[in-house]
Design an enzyme around this catalytic site. Structure first.
Site, PDB file in Angstrom:
ATOM      1  N   PHE A  21      -5.055  -7.476   9.548  1.00  0.00           N
ATOM      2  CA  PHE A  21      -4.137  -8.258  10.390  1.00  0.00           C
ATOM      3  C   PHE A  21      -3.214  -7.350  11.208  1.00  0.00           C
ATOM      4  O   PHE A  21      -2.401  -7.842  11.987  1.00  0.00           O
ATOM      5  CB  PHE A  21      -3.276  -9.177   9.518  1.00  0.00           C
ATOM      6  CG  PHE A  21      -4.079 -10.218   8.783  1.00  0.00           C
ATOM      7  CD1 PHE A  21      -4.681 -11.255   9.455  1.00  0.00           C
ATOM      8  CD2 PHE A  21      -4.230 -10.148   7.403  1.00  0.00           C
ATOM      9  CE1 PHE A  21      -5.429 -12.213   8.783  1.00  0.00           C
ATOM     10  CE2 PHE A  21      -4.983 -11.096   6.720  1.00  0.00           C
ATOM     11  CZ  PHE A  21      -5.579 -12.127   7.417  1.00  0.00           C
ATOM     12  N   SER A  22      -3.336  -6.043  11.043  1.00  0.00           N
ATOM     13  CA  SER A  22      -2.415  -5.124  11.723  1.00  0.00           C
ATOM     14  C   SER A  22      -2.609  -5.051  13.241  1.00  0.00           C
ATOM     15  O   SER A  22      -1.616  -4.991  13.978  1.00  0.00           O
ATOM     16  CB  SER A  22      -2.536  -3.724  11.113  1.00  0.00           C
ATOM     17  OG  SER A  22      -2.049  -3.718   9.797  1.00  0.00           O
ATOM     18  N   LYS A  71      -5.936   6.337   1.033  1.00  0.00           N
ATOM     19  CA  LYS A  71      -4.493   6.585   0.934  1.00  0.00           C
ATOM     20  C   LYS A  71      -4.138   7.850   0.144  1.00  0.00           C
ATOM     21  O   LYS A  71      -3.103   8.469   0.391  1.00  0.00           O
ATOM     22  CB  LYS A  71      -3.789   5.382   0.277  1.00  0.00           C
ATOM     23  CG  LYS A  71      -3.723   4.149   1.156  1.00  0.00           C
ATOM     24  CD  LYS A  71      -2.911   3.056   0.484  1.00  0.00           C
ATOM     25  CE  LYS A  71      -2.770   1.839   1.359  1.00  0.00           C
ATOM     26  NZ  LYS A  71      -1.862   0.833   0.786  1.00  0.00           N
ATOM     27  N   ASP A 105       4.639   0.906   2.224  1.00  0.00           N
ATOM     28  CA  ASP A 105       4.354  -0.311   1.444  1.00  0.00           C
ATOM     29  C   ASP A 105       5.560  -0.727   0.606  1.00  0.00           C
ATOM     30  O   ASP A 105       5.933  -1.898   0.561  1.00  0.00           O
ATOM     31  CB  ASP A 105       3.151  -0.096   0.525  1.00  0.00           C
ATOM     32  CG  ASP A 105       1.837  -0.060   1.275  1.00  0.00           C
ATOM     33  OD1 ASP A 105       1.743  -0.699   2.341  1.00  0.00           O
ATOM     34  OD2 ASP A 105       0.906   0.614   0.802  1.00  0.00           O
ATOM     35  N   GLY A 128       1.455  -5.609 -12.912  1.00  0.00           N
ATOM     36  CA  GLY A 128       0.432  -4.741 -12.350  1.00  0.00           C
ATOM     37  C   GLY A 128       0.871  -3.297 -12.387  1.00  0.00           C
ATOM     38  O   GLY A 128       2.069  -2.995 -12.379  1.00  0.00           O
ATOM     39  N   ALA A 129      -0.115  -2.388 -12.431  1.00  0.00           N
ATOM     40  CA  ALA A 129       0.206  -0.958 -12.498  1.00  0.00           C
ATOM     41  C   ALA A 129      -0.728  -0.141 -11.607  1.00  0.00           C
ATOM     42  O   ALA A 129      -0.956   1.036 -11.853  1.00  0.00           O
ATOM     43  CB  ALA A 129       0.124  -0.473 -13.945  1.00  0.00           C
ATOM     44  N   GLY A 131      -2.041   0.784  -7.354  1.00  0.00           N
ATOM     45  CA  GLY A 131      -1.439   1.467  -6.214  1.00  0.00           C
ATOM     46  C   GLY A 131      -0.267   0.727  -5.608  1.00  0.00           C
ATOM     47  O   GLY A 131       0.770   1.338  -5.281  1.00  0.00           O
ATOM     48  N   ALA A 132      -0.394  -0.590  -5.457  1.00  0.00           N
ATOM     49  CA  ALA A 132       0.705  -1.370  -4.870  1.00  0.00           C
ATOM     50  C   ALA A 132       1.921  -1.353  -5.788  1.00  0.00           C
ATOM     51  O   ALA A 132       3.057  -1.201  -5.337  1.00  0.00           O
ATOM     52  CB  ALA A 132       0.253  -2.806  -4.609  1.00  0.00           C
ATOM     53  N   GLY A 247       4.165 -12.833   0.499  1.00  0.00           N
ATOM     54  CA  GLY A 247       3.529 -11.542   0.732  1.00  0.00           C
ATOM     55  C   GLY A 247       3.447 -11.148   2.192  1.00  0.00           C
ATOM     56  O   GLY A 247       3.446  -9.959   2.523  1.00  0.00           O
TER      57      GLY A 247
END
Length: 283
Positions: A21-22, A71, A105, A128-129, A131-132, A247
């Site tokens: 969407f960027s 990344k 991010d 969660g653990a 990348g984000a 989000g």
């Protein structure tokens, strides 16, 4: 938008990139400000990453966003890494002026949450653990959270991330536990951050990580998933009278931060948000 001989190129590298969407978000911003820039998505195979970065520099491309799976690997091809990006161990934005890598991010998530409530001195639960979670956790610590509790199905992974964040010296109180303990953890929490893919399209009817009965009215609930806009978790938050954070706002603010890194100008956030909503077919 007219492409001319003088047009500055920025873009996205990843594999795949066709669903990003960027491009519409950034190109709407450039149009609104009358800037001679264009944003393009480039599908780059992992084995071609080094040559893609070198080629972009040779072609005078101004900047890149970087998405999965590049990344981490891209960092070795840059001259400088921003301090927090170095702690995170991943880059999502490159400025070719000085071949420097950044990670926007986490700041995107922080700015999204702070539209609703300050992070300063707040007790935050992060689900969660991956990348984000890693990117967001370091920024939550940097922006003054009182405590972080990182929850994951694989508790060892949560413990490893908690240890890294604690070792950074940005925050003193970091704990890890199983995601099954989320109900107990939310009782005294101020903010819940969900970095898991649960509820992401097409799995929009997954069971959420927490239900309305686990939440309270003063809780801020942020879900990093932006498709669908209103995830199963955010539906539960609304049901509980908690404060939902969508989000799409993280996507918006990380993009705005990249825009400023490349151009030196503040991004037209309202224009970018409208472009995102149009792309996602939101009201």
């Amino acid at each position: 938008m007219k492409i001319k001989g003088s047009t500055n190129i920025v873009g996205l590298i990843g594999h795949p990139v066709e669903h990003s969407f960027s491009p519409p978000m950034h190109n709407a911003a450039f149009d609104a400000l009358g800037m001679d820039y264009a944003y393009v998505a480039f599908d780059v195979n992992p084995q071609d990453l080094h040559s893609a970065v070198d080629g972009a520099k040779s072609l005078n491309i101004k900047g890149f966003n970087v998405t999965i799976p590049h990344k981490i690997e891209v960092m070795q091809f840059l001259d400088e890494i921003d301090e927090v990006a170095g702690l995170i161990g991943a880059v999502n934005t490159i400025d070719f002026k000085d071949m420097k890598g950044y990670n926007t991010d986490g700041i995107g998530a922080v700015k999204a949450i702070e539209e609703v409530n300050s992070i300063q001195n707040k007790k935050v639960v992060v689900a969660g653990a991956g990348g984000a979670s890693r990117a967001i956790s370091f920024y939550l610590a940097k922006y003054g959270a009182q405590s972080l509790t990182i929850l994951n199905r694989n508790v060892r992974k949560a413990q490893s991330l908690a240890s890294d964040v604690s070792d950074s010296g940005l925050i003193g109180d970091v704990k890890a536990d199983s995601i099954s303990e989320i109900g107990n953890c939310l009782a005294n929490a101020d903010i819940l951050v969900d970095t898991t893919p649960i509820g992401m399209h097409p799995n929009i009817n997954d069971d959420p990580i927490a239900f309305a009965e686990d939440m309270h009215e003063d809780l801020v609930v942020f879900d990093a998933v932006y498709n669908p806009n209103e995830t199963v978790l955010l539906k539960e938050a609304i049901k509980a009278g908690a404060k939902p954070v969508y989000g799409i706002k993280m996507l918006l603010y990380q993009g705005a931060e990249s825009f400023k890194i490349w151009t030196g100008r503040d991004a037209p956030v309202d224009v970018m948000e409208n472009a995102l909503k149009d792309t996602l077919s939101l009201e």
